[in-house]
Design an enzyme around this catalytic site. Sequence first.
Site, mmCIF file in Angstrom:
data_model
loop_
_atom_site.group_PDB
_atom_site.id
_atom_site.type_symbol
_atom_site.label_atom_id
_atom_site.label_comp_id
_atom_site.label_asym_id
_atom_site.label_seq_id
_atom_site.Cartn_x
_atom_site.Cartn_y
_atom_site.Cartn_z
ATOM 1 C CE1 TYR A 36 -1.533 -4.773 6.179
ATOM 2 C CE2 TYR A 36 -1.478 -4.229 3.833
ATOM 3 C CZ TYR A 36 -1.457 -3.838 5.159
ATOM 4 O OH TYR A 36 -1.356 -2.496 5.462
ATOM 5 C CB ILE B 174 5.649 -5.170 6.892
ATOM 6 C CG1 ILE B 174 6.163 -6.605 6.679
ATOM 7 C CG2 ILE B 174 5.606 -4.412 5.555
ATOM 8 C CD1 ILE B 174 5.305 -7.447 5.755
ATOM 9 C CB THR C 278 -0.912 0.018 1.240
ATOM 10 O OG1 THR C 278 -1.676 -1.178 1.264
ATOM 11 C CG2 THR C 278 -1.842 1.214 1.225
ATOM 12 N NE ARG D 176 -3.890 1.598 3.947
ATOM 13 C CZ ARG D 176 -3.854 2.702 3.211
ATOM 14 N NH1 ARG D 176 -4.734 2.866 2.240
ATOM 15 N NH2 ARG D 176 -2.968 3.645 3.430
ATOM 16 C CE LYS E 263 1.885 -4.388 6.810
ATOM 17 N NZ LYS E 263 1.999 -3.554 5.597
ATOM 18 C CE1 TYR F 22 -16.940 0.409 -2.188
ATOM 19 C CE2 TYR F 22 -17.452 -1.360 -3.721
ATOM 20 C CZ TYR F 22 -17.734 -0.121 -3.186
ATOM 21 O OH TYR F 22 -18.814 0.596 -3.648
#
Length: 291
Positions: free
Chosen positions: A134, A204, A45, A139, A162, A108
Site C-alpha cells: 500500500y 480499494i 486506514t 500519509r 494499492k 513517519y
Amino acid sequence: MKKLFGTGVALVTPFTESLEIDYKALKKLLTHTAKGVDYYVVMGTTGESVTCTEEEKASILEFVKQNNPKKLPIVYGIGSNNTSAVLQSIKEADLKGVDALLSVSPYYNKPSQEGIVKHFEAIADASPVPVLLYNVPGRTASNLTAETTLRLAAHPNIVGTKEASGNLEQCMRIMRDKPRDFMLISGDDMMTVTLYSMGGKGVISVLANAYPGIFQKVKVSADSGNMAKATLELAKLLDINGPMYEEGNPVGVKYLLSKMGVCGETVRLPLSAASDGLKTKINRLAEAIKK
C-alpha cells in the site's frame, strides 16, 4: 488472485457514542456494501485501525468472517513503521479465512527505498497469506517508487499494490514492467477508471462504503471496455469525493453513512466528528447524487 479483481471496500469501523465497537451497525454495513463490492478490506486506514486495540482488531476481523452475507473475500490490514511489530501481529493474528494482507509502506520514519524493500520482504516471508503493498505518500511522507514496487513484485508472496500516489507515470511504469499476475489496484476512488484503462484490477475504495452500487456499475462498464460509460458513472461522485477528506478520513464518509441510516458518525480522537459546515456541504452533494 482473481477474487480480488474489482471493488474492495475499505470498511469503516462503526462506534457507539461511548466509543465502543458498534457490531450491530457493522453488520448493517456489511449487508449494505455487499450489494455491489467484490471484497472487504478490514482494518485499513478508513477503519481507524490506528486507534483500535489489537484485541478490537481481532474481534472485528472475526465478526466480519462470521457475518459475511455473500462470503466475499477478506483482506486484512496489518502495517506499521515498526517491522518487528508487524511480524509479531502477523504471528498472533488468526488469518484463517483471510485471502490477503494489506500492508502500508512505513510512515513517519521515512526509510530509504532499500529499507522499504527489506521491510516488505520480511513481511512477505512471514505471512501465511499473499501480501498487497500500500503506497500512500500523502500519509507516509515517503513514496514507494515504481522501481521499488517492481523489485518487490518479484517476491512470490507479494501479489499486488494499492497505489494512492496519484502519479500516473509511476503507475504506467508499474504496468509496463510488472509480472503478468501482479495486480495494480487504485487507492484513490477518482483514479479508478484511469487505472482500469491501464490494465489495473480495480480499487480499494472509501466511497464504496456509501455507494457500492455505483462502483459495481463502474466495474461492469470497465470490464466491457466502455471506459466512457464507466467515467460518467464514477463522475457522479466527483463533487462529493473531496469533502470526504476535508476533516480527515473517515469523518466525511461516516457522516454520509449516518445520513443513510447505516451507522453513526462517531470517530475516535484525534479525529473529530464533521463540522456543521462540512455536514451542510455533504447534505447538499448527497441530494444531488440521488437525482
